[in-house]
Design a protein around this motif. Structure first.
Motif, PDB file in Angstrom:
ATOM      1  N   GLN A 489       0.931  -1.164   0.235  1.00 17.13           N
ATOM      2  CA  GLN A 489      -0.011  -0.009  -0.010  1.00 17.13           C
ATOM      3  C   GLN A 489       0.813   1.155   0.090  1.00 17.13           C
ATOM      4  N   ALA A 490       1.880   1.251   0.909  1.00 20.97           N
ATOM      5  CA  ALA A 490       2.709   2.379   0.894  1.00 20.97           C
ATOM      6  C   ALA A 490       3.769   2.428  -0.192  1.00 20.97           C
ATOM      7  N   ASN A 491       3.894   1.451  -0.988  1.00 24.63           N
ATOM      8  CA  ASN A 491       4.820   1.381  -1.902  1.00 24.63           C
ATOM      9  C   ASN A 491       6.299   1.275  -1.353  1.00 24.63           C
ATOM     10  N   VAL A 492       6.416   0.720  -0.219  1.00 28.83           N
ATOM     11  CA  VAL A 492       7.997   0.530   0.234  1.00 28.83           C
ATOM     12  C   VAL A 492       8.483  -0.904   0.390  1.00 28.83           C
ATOM     13  N   ASN A 493       9.760  -1.143   0.061  1.00 27.29           N
ATOM     14  CA  ASN A 493      10.262  -2.321   0.223  1.00 27.29           C
ATOM     15  C   ASN A 493      10.991  -2.744   1.371  1.00 27.29           C
ATOM     16  N   LEU A 494       9.947  -3.051   2.333  1.00 24.94           N
ATOM     17  CA  LEU A 494      10.327  -3.361   3.800  1.00 24.94           C
ATOM     18  C   LEU A 494      10.799  -4.861   3.527  1.00 24.94           C
ATOM     19  N   ILE A 495      10.271  -5.795   2.743  1.00 27.97           N
ATOM     20  CA  ILE A 495      10.647  -7.032   2.652  1.00 27.97           C
ATOM     21  C   ILE A 495      10.381  -7.459   1.131  1.00 27.97           C
ATOM     22  N   PRO A 496      11.127  -8.421   0.732  1.00 24.92           N
ATOM     23  CA  PRO A 496      10.654  -8.750  -0.706  1.00 24.92           C
ATOM     24  C   PRO A 496       9.351  -9.719  -0.921  1.00 24.92           C
ATOM     25  N   LYS A 497       8.747  -9.401  -1.940  1.00 25.70           N
ATOM     26  CA  LYS A 497       7.289  -9.703  -1.798  1.00 25.70           C
ATOM     27  C   LYS A 497       7.054 -10.870  -2.647  1.00 25.70           C
ATOM     28  N   HIS A 498       8.284 -11.433  -3.271  1.00 24.76           N
ATOM     29  CA  HIS A 498       7.926 -12.753  -3.874  1.00 24.76           C
ATOM     30  C   HIS A 498       9.374 -13.704  -3.907  1.00 24.76           C
ATOM     31  N   MET A 499       9.330 -14.351  -3.144  1.00 24.35           N
ATOM     32  CA  MET A 499      10.486 -14.853  -2.443  1.00 24.35           C
ATOM     33  C   MET A 499      11.161 -15.875  -3.557  1.00 24.35           C
ATOM     34  N   ASN A 500      10.056 -16.588  -4.238  1.00 24.56           N
ATOM     35  CA  ASN A 500      10.320 -17.704  -5.198  1.00 24.56           C
ATOM     36  C   ASN A 500      10.541 -17.387  -6.398  1.00 24.56           C
ATOM     37  N   ASP A 501      10.500 -16.285  -6.779  1.00 24.32           N
ATOM     38  CA  ASP A 501      10.446 -15.503  -8.099  1.00 24.32           C
ATOM     39  C   ASP A 501      11.824 -14.791  -8.375  1.00 24.32           C
ATOM     40  N   THR A 502      12.821 -15.462  -9.017  1.00 19.61           N
ATOM     41  CA  THR A 502      13.981 -14.788  -9.242  1.00 19.61           C
ATOM     42  C   THR A 502      14.290 -13.413  -9.833  1.00 19.61           C
ATOM     43  N   ALA A 503      13.392 -13.163 -10.870  1.00 11.78           N
ATOM     44  CA  ALA A 503      13.234 -12.008 -11.454  1.00 11.78           C
ATOM     45  C   ALA A 503      12.907 -10.942 -10.397  1.00 11.78           C
ATOM     46  N   SER A 504      11.901 -11.122  -9.683  1.00  8.89           N
ATOM     47  CA  SER A 504      11.254 -10.351  -8.661  1.00  8.89           C
ATOM     48  C   SER A 504      12.451  -9.885  -7.673  1.00  8.89           C
ATOM     49  N   LEU A 505      13.090 -11.008  -7.206  1.00  8.24           N
ATOM     50  CA  LEU A 505      14.431 -10.703  -6.252  1.00  8.24           C
ATOM     51  C   LEU A 505      15.596  -9.916  -6.850  1.00  8.24           C
ATOM     52  N   GLU A 506      15.626 -10.040  -8.268  1.00 10.80           N
ATOM     53  CA  GLU A 506      16.643  -9.161  -9.130  1.00 10.80           C
ATOM     54  C   GLU A 506      16.136  -7.814  -9.100  1.00 10.80           C
ATOM     55  N   GLN A 507      14.889  -7.375  -9.005  1.00  6.96           N
ATOM     56  CA  GLN A 507      14.366  -6.296  -8.911  1.00  6.96           C
ATOM     57  C   GLN A 507      14.483  -5.636  -7.801  1.00  6.96           C
ATOM     58  N   PHE A 508      14.027  -6.577  -6.895  1.00  7.59           N
ATOM     59  CA  PHE A 508      14.256  -5.978  -5.264  1.00  7.59           C
ATOM     60  C   PHE A 508      15.822  -5.404  -5.073  1.00  7.59           C
ATOM     61  N   CYS A 509      16.596  -6.366  -5.493  1.00  8.21           N
ATOM     62  CA  CYS A 509      18.147  -6.053  -5.315  1.00  8.21           C
ATOM     63  C   CYS A 509      18.619  -4.648  -6.059  1.00  8.21           C
ATOM     64  N   ARG A 510      18.084  -4.611  -7.329  1.00  9.38           N
ATOM     65  CA  ARG A 510      18.188  -3.201  -8.020  1.00  9.38           C
ATOM     66  C   ARG A 510      17.492  -2.122  -7.437  1.00  9.38           C
ATOM     67  N   ASP A 511      16.112  -2.158  -7.019  1.00  9.07           N
ATOM     68  CA  ASP A 511      15.373  -1.177  -6.466  1.00  9.07           C
ATOM     69  C   ASP A 511      16.084  -0.765  -5.114  1.00  9.07           C
ATOM     70  N   THR A 512      16.369  -1.450  -4.188  1.00 14.27           N
ATOM     71  CA  THR A 512      16.832  -1.480  -2.523  1.00 14.27           C
ATOM     72  C   THR A 512      18.230  -1.222  -2.500  1.00 14.27           C
ATOM     73  N   VAL A 513      19.147  -1.319  -3.624  1.00 14.56           N
ATOM     74  CA  VAL A 513      20.667  -1.390  -3.298  1.00 14.56           C
ATOM     75  C   VAL A 513      20.803   0.026  -2.648  1.00 14.56           C
ATOM     76  N   ILE A 514      21.741  -0.119  -1.495  1.00 16.11           N
ATOM     77  CA  ILE A 514      22.426   0.926  -0.815  1.00 16.11           C
ATOM     78  C   ILE A 514      23.822   0.797  -0.592  1.00 16.11           C
ATOM     79  N   THR A 515      24.544   1.634   0.304  1.00 17.10           N
ATOM     80  CA  THR A 515      25.793   1.465   0.191  1.00 17.10           C
ATOM     81  C   THR A 515      26.101   0.882   1.697  1.00 17.10           C
ATOM     82  N   ILE A 516      27.285   0.383   1.957  1.00 11.82           N
ATOM     83  CA  ILE A 516      27.572  -0.036   3.383  1.00 11.82           C
ATOM     84  C   ILE A 516      29.026   0.794   3.748  1.00 11.82           C
TER      85      ILE A 516
END
Length: 583
Positions: A489-516
């Motif tokens: 609803q809030a359009n925030v990536n607190l946790i991945p939404k589709h754990m079994n979908d590799t393409a979705s996880l790849e998008q999660f990686c790209r969308d939420t990438v940050i620095t350490i």
């Protein structure tokens, strides 16, 4: 009457102590001044009439131990563009860790920058460098890293303890970190290696530069080991360029030009001894930037900015790399103590897992946050990093007040990719040393990095779902579903939404990438500096910091960078003095 007088004195001194903790005066040297009588404001520098055996540019994690070591036998000038950390409460206390990173003012101990990738980042601007603004975790490099860079293993193993005996502590192991450790072991990140500084596959907990009172001990404190009669440290000294003598066959460094906080320029010169040197220790952003500003770099790029070319080297600023990090939010229904990094899972997948928790416990606080500002911004909806405009960030800050309190009560599992293959470059935007250069890291441009991110996110979710974490956090399915619904609803990536979908996880990686904040490169060995860290093509100039690394050492680099400062200092002394070196 005597009792009342004693009580009054006691309360008075308690009040003074509390006031001193609340005071933030970055220009004050506080009660620590007696340990560092050689620290002065750059505006007090007496021009002319004095030269130095070594001029170290940058008083950071490498520069402080390097300067302290060299001063045992030679006159050293250490120039730092920021102030001192000792009386700055935002720097000194663990509970304020996030405040410096969120401070965008010119007086902040960290200087904000955004890479062209759109990922928000910081670079240190204070004595002690990154050790003054980081999460404090202390762990050594992989032994393979030491062998790869060609360092003397005996001297390395002598240099690490020199740092550790002065500023490193064994942390009080927090309940959250215990649950994280048990969960790592539960999902197969084994064996358990207990407490150790060493980099070993499996799960361990390691050192910290925060003491049991939550007070930070930075690389600046390593200056207490210096010879006070041979060391001068100038703060608020922004070096603008290295000076060169070009009268011989090869240009050689002769000094530096720096500016004080009032804008006045000064020159600091090397002695006439041919072995005297300028050493750049300005970090992975500052050192390649300083070489370029001084005329060492790609000729075509320098000429565009009317910088006189001292030596044409196309490799300066190339090979910039940042370890991408992605975060999984872990909610909790119990009160937890704030902790930064204590435990780590070192996997054979090529990823490291760490965790932090305990920020934003007040429901009504307008400053409610997760503490790791980059991690929070990384959860910015499905907006790719390059589209994270200032307006988008401001909208997120405003809208996050409407998120449920559970979103701010918990912590993060942090997944970092080891030795990323994706690289970028650093280029000057202008000739102002105070401005950030243009930096590109090209996160996930190499497919292997993306593959490892997906594997790391899957492993992190297994950790979150481990019985040890669920029993500790006491979060039921209803709360988890609420958070997942909130994410949609809030359009925030607190946790991945589709754990079994590799393409979705790849998008999660790209969308939420940050620095350490473990970026490195720009002055690689064999391309910009030689095996002894001397700058190729010019004389009397070295680079000693993480800009020379082709990978970030270990799970967290600060231990190795501080060790490197000590190591190179001892090496230089031994080269020059042999057995007479007083170290």
């Amino acid at each position: 009457m005597a009792f009342l007088l004693s009580l009054f004195r006691y309360l008075f001194f308690c009040l003074l102590f509390c006031l001193s903790l609340c005071k933030e005066d970055p220009e004050s040297f506080s009660a620590d001044f007696h340990r560092y009588p050689f620290i002065r404001d750059a505006s007090d520098f007496p021009d002319g009439g004095h030269s130095y055996d070594y001029i170290v540019v940058g008083g950071g994690t490498a520069g402080c131990p390097l300067a302290a070591t060299l001063s045992r036998n030679f006159n050293v000038l250490l120039l730092e563009r920021g102030g001192v950390p000792f009386s700055n409460v935002n720097v000194s206390f663990l509970r304020n860790f996030h405040l410096t990173l969120a401070d965008l003012s010119k007086e902040s101990a960290s200087q904000f920058f955004s890479s062209t990738d759109g990922v928000l980042n910081s670079r240190a601007r204070i004595l002690g460098g990154g050790s003054s603004i980081n999460a404090g975790f202390y762990t050594r490099a992989n032994p393979e890293f030491i062998r790869k860079v060609g360092w003397d293993e005996k001297l390395v193993n002598e240099s690490y303890p020199w740092v550790e005996n002065q500023i490193v502590r064994r942390p009080s192991f927090a309940p959250w970190q215990r649950a994280f450790r048990d969960s790592l072991l539960d999902v197969g990140v084994s064996p358990y290696n207990g407490f150790t500084y060493d980099h070993i596959y499996g799960t361990k907990f390691s050192g910290t530069i925060f003491d049991r009172f939550g007070r930070r001990h930075t690389a600046a404190e390593l200056l207490a080991s210096a010879n006070p009669r041979k060391l001068t440290v100038l703060v608020y000294a922004t070096v603008e360029k290295v000076l060169f003598d070009t009268s011989g066959k090869q240009p050689k460094a002769s000094g530096v030009v720096f500016k004080d906080k009032r804008g006045y320029r000064h020159q600091a010169l090397l002695s006439n001894d041919i072995r005297s040197e300028v050493v750049l220790s300005s970090g992975a952003i500052g050192s390649p930037q300083m070489l370029l500003l001084s005329g060492v770099g790609p000729k075509a790029d320098l000429e565009k900015l009317n910088i006189p070319v001292v030596f044409d080297n196309v490799n300066v600023g190339k090979g910039m790399s940042d370890n991408p990090m992605n975060a999984i939010f872990v909610p909790t229904n119990r009160s937890i103590k704030q902790t930064l990094i204590q435990s780590v899972g070192i996997t054979k997948l090529g990823v490291y897992l760490e965790s932090s928790c305990g920020f934003g416990q007040s429901k009504d606080s307008i400053r409610c946050h997760h503490g790791i500002v980059s991690a929070e911004i990384g959860q910015l909806s499905t907006i790719p990093p390059k589209q994270r405009t200032q307006e988008a960030v401001q909208a997120y800050v405003k809208n996050k007040r409407n998120l449920p309190f559970e979103v701010f009560r918990g912590g993060f599992i942090l997944e970092k990719i080891a030795s990323p293959l994706s690289t970028g470059d650093l280029k000057l935007i202008n000739t102002d040393a105070e401005d950030n250069p243009s930096v590109t890291f090209n996160y996930f441009s190499h497919p292997h990095d993306l593959d490892r991110c997906v594997a790391g996110i899957r492993l992190a979710m297994q950790v979150v779902q481990s019985k040890y974490f669920t029993e500790f956090t006491q979060v039921d399915r209803q709360t988890t579903e609420k958070l997942l619904n909130t994410s949609v609803q809030a359009n925030v990536n607190l946790i991945p939404k589709h754990m079994n979908d590799t393409a979705s996880l790849e998008q999660f990686c790209r969308d939420t990438v940050i620095t350490i904040w473990h970026y490195h490169g720009g002055c690689h060995v064999g391309k910009v500096v030689d095996r002894e860290n001397r700058v190729i093509g010019v004389g009397r100039l070295r680079v000693v910091d993480g800009s020379t690394f082709s990978e970030s050492p270990g799970t967290n680099p600060q231990a190795t960078v501080m060790m490197m400062g000590r190591y190179m200092g001892v090496k230089i002394l031994r080269e020059r003095l042999g057995r007479a070196a007083g170290v």
